[in-house]
Design an enzyme around this catalytic site. Sequence first.
Site, short mmCIF file in Angstrom:
data_model
loop_
_atom_site.label_atom_id
_atom_site.label_comp_id
_atom_site.label_asym_id
_atom_site.label_seq_id
_atom_site.Cartn_x
_atom_site.Cartn_y
_atom_site.Cartn_z
N ARG A 49 -2.05 10.08 2.58
CA ARG A 49 -2.60 9.50 3.80
C ARG A 49 -4.13 9.63 3.88
NH1 ARG A 49 1.82 9.08 7.35
NH2 ARG A 49 0.41 8.68 9.08
N GLU A 57 -8.76 -2.04 -6.97
CA GLU A 57 -8.57 -0.74 -6.32
C GLU A 57 -8.52 0.41 -7.31
OE1 GLU A 57 -3.81 -1.21 -5.24
OE2 GLU A 57 -5.06 -0.03 -3.92
N ASN A 83 -4.68 12.37 13.89
CA ASN A 83 -4.57 11.17 13.06
C ASN A 83 -4.67 9.98 14.00
OD1 ASN A 83 -3.80 9.14 11.26
ND2 ASN A 83 -1.63 9.51 11.61
N GLY A 84 -5.63 9.09 13.78
CA GLY A 84 -5.79 7.93 14.65
C GLY A 84 -7.25 7.72 14.99
N LYS A 108 -4.98 -5.02 -7.90
CA LYS A 108 -4.70 -3.80 -8.66
C LYS A 108 -5.94 -3.39 -9.45
CE LYS A 108 -1.86 -2.62 -7.10
NZ LYS A 108 -0.84 -3.09 -6.19
N HIS A 127 -13.32 -26.48 -7.28
CA HIS A 127 -13.93 -26.65 -5.96
C HIS A 127 -14.96 -25.55 -5.64
CE1 HIS A 127 -11.30 -29.98 -5.25
NE2 HIS A 127 -10.26 -29.23 -5.63
N LYS A 181 -2.84 6.06 0.85
CA LYS A 181 -1.57 5.37 0.60
C LYS A 181 -1.05 4.69 1.86
CE LYS A 181 2.08 4.38 -1.85
NZ LYS A 181 1.88 3.23 -2.75
N CYS A 215 -5.05 9.72 7.87
CA CYS A 215 -5.03 11.17 7.95
C CYS A 215 -3.58 11.64 8.08
CB CYS A 215 -5.78 11.74 9.15
SG CYS A 215 -7.46 11.18 9.29
N TRP A 255 -8.81 10.87 6.16
CA TRP A 255 -9.36 9.62 5.64
C TRP A 255 -10.41 9.23 6.68
CZ3 TRP A 255 -9.60 4.43 7.26
CH2 TRP A 255 -10.00 3.53 6.25
N GLU A 292 -2.41 -10.36 -6.63
CA GLU A 292 -1.95 -8.98 -6.77
C GLU A 292 -2.59 -8.34 -8.02
OE1 GLU A 292 -0.63 -6.87 -5.01
OE2 GLU A 292 0.27 -5.38 -6.34
#
Length: 605
Positions: free
Chosen positions: A27, A485, A98-99, A482, A501, A600, A2, A74, A478
Site C-alpha cells: 500500500r 512502471e 490512511n486517506g 508495464k 495521424h 499496489k 498507506c 505513500w 498494457e
Amino acid sequence: MCGIIGIASNKPVSINIINSLKKLEYRGYDSAGIATLKNDLINEKKCSGRVEELEKILLKSPSEGNIGIGHVRWATHGVPNVINAHPHSTENVSVVHNGIIENSDDLKKELETKGLKFKSQTDTEVITLLITEELKKFEPLESVFKTLKKLKGSFALGIIFKDFPEIIIGARRGSPLAVGYSKDENYLGSDSYALKSMTNKISYLDDGELCVLTKNSVSFYDDNENKINKKTHIISDDENISDKGDYKNFMSKEIFEQPITAKKCVNEYIDSLKNDINIYNFPIEPKEIKKLILVGCGTAYHSCLVAKYWFEELTSIDIEIDIASEFRYRNIKFNTENLYVFVSQSGETADTAAALDICKKNNVKTCSIVNVIESTIARNSDWVLPIHAGPEIGVASTKAFLGQLIVLYILCLKFSSMRGEIDKKLYNQNINNLIKLPEAIKETLNLENNIQLISKEFIEARGSMFLGRGSSFPIALEGALKLKELSYLHAEGYPAGEMKHGPLALIEEGLPVIIIAPKDKYFEKTLSNTQEVIARGGKIFFITDNKKDSLSDNIRFGLRVPHLDCFLSSILLTVPLQLLAYHVALLKNCDIDKPRNLAKSVTVE
Ligand code: M6R
C-alpha cells in the site's frame, strides 16, 4: 493510500506490528513508523523508506508495550521523510492515517491561530492536534467523534492515548479498515491480509463507523454514536502462496505461476464434463441486459478495453468502458436495464470503489470482478466474480490481469450463449480452447531467453512504442504501462492504424517498436502499419501467433506465441510483454516489486 495496523494485547506487540507492516507495504513504502505505549509514555519510532529500516531501528532500540499502532506511507501531503512519516503524535495522542483530509489547510489555520504548532507538512497532523484539544474536555471516544465531525475527505484511523493505555480507537470513512479477533489480543488493519498470520476472524467497518479495541473486547459504533453489532467473517487460508519461494522477486513468481492461476480460474468456472460455464445468480437476466458498462483503473481498465472487443464480437449487448476516476465525476444517465461491472485486483481502489458507490446510490445492478473477495468492492457489489489468482504482491499487475481477462471472456461467452447469440459448435470450441489455455501460457513462458536478449535493446533507447489493432490495442497499452512502471522508460501504446495521424513523427532510426499482431481480421492491416514504421527507421519487435507467414527481413526480432483462437490470443500475447518489462527493469537494476512512487493498492483519489 498507506497501510495501518493496531494491536491491543497482553504481550509486547512491536514484532507483530512490524510483520503486519511488511504485508501492508504493497500500500506504500515511502516511510514507516510505529508507536507503542509503555509506562504512561507514547514511544514513537519512524524512518523514511522501507519497513526493513524501521526493523533495524527497533533491533537497536526495541519499542516495548502491549498496545501499539503502525503505518506504511505513500506520500500525499509532504515529501517522504522521517518528519512526515506516521504516526503523528503529541504527548497524549498518537495517530496513524490512511486517506486524505481535504480541509486540512483550513483546520491547520484554525489551530495555528490558537497558538498550536505543526511539526510536519502532512494533513494527518491536524487530526492529532484536534483530538489532543478535545481530550482536554472529553473522554477519548467523544473526543474522536467530535474531531471526525470536523474532517472532510477520507480516512481510516488508528489512535492510541497516553492516559487510556488499554484502548485503540479505529475509525473509517472512505478508506478500508478491518478488525481482527484473537484470544487476549485484538487487531485493527487496513486489510485482512495484514492480520492473517494472527487471526482468521475478521469484521469490516463500514463508512462512518468507529471501533474501540482492548485486548479482551471490541465495541463498534455508527456515525450517530450508537453501539452496533458487526458480522464476523472467517477468511480463507491462502497464506502459503504469499511466499516468493525460489524466485528472485514476487513479480517473476507471479508471471511464472500464470499457467497455474489460469488453470485454477478456468476450473472454477468451466464444467468440463458438461462443456459449460458455471455462472449463476445473475443480478439481471442476461437476455434483458441493454448495456454493459465496464469500469476500472490502470491494468484493470485495460482488461475492460480488451473485453469490449469480445462482447462486441460475440454478443449484441451495447458496451461502454470507462476509467473509474472519470466515471465517478461524469454526469451519467443511469439505467436499471444496464449492468455496471467493476474490475479491480485489490477491490480497494478508491476511484473504482467510489464509482461503484455512485451506481449503488442510483439503484442500478452492479457486478465486481476482483481478486480479493473480502475487499470493499466485492462486499459492496450485487454480484461478485472472483478471478482466483491468489495474492498478487508485485506492484505491477500480471497474473491478476490474465485472471481478469479470463473471467471477462467467460462472462462474455456465458451471456452470448444465454442470449442465443453464439452457435453451439463455436461455444464448445471456445470452451475447449479455454481449457487448453494454461498449457499454452506455459509454452509462451519458454520465450523468456529470447526476450532477455531483446531487453538489452531498450536500455539506451529514448523511448519505445507498442502498437496493435483491435483487442491488441489495449494489449499494447498494457505492455507500455508495464515497461513504464517497472523500468521508468518512456513507452507509448497506440492503435497501429492511428500512427499516421501524429505519432509517426516520433519514429526515428533505431526506436524500438513492438508490434502485437495476432492472426486475426486485422493482421494484414497491422503488417501495412509495420511497413510504415520500418520505412522511417523503427526497430521492429514483432509478436504474433501466426504460424504460417514468414516474418519480413526488416523485422529485428520476431516472437511466436501458440495459437488458440482470435480471442485468447490477447491473453497469450500479453505474457511476452510482461517478461520484456521485467527483464528491462532487471537490467536497469530497478526495484521490481516496488517501483518508485507507486503502491499496489491505490486507496486515495
Ligand atoms: O487493484 P486494482 O486492480 O483496482 O488496481 C488498479 C491499478 O492501480 C493497477 O492495475 C495498476 O495500474 C498496476 N500497478 C499496473 O500494473
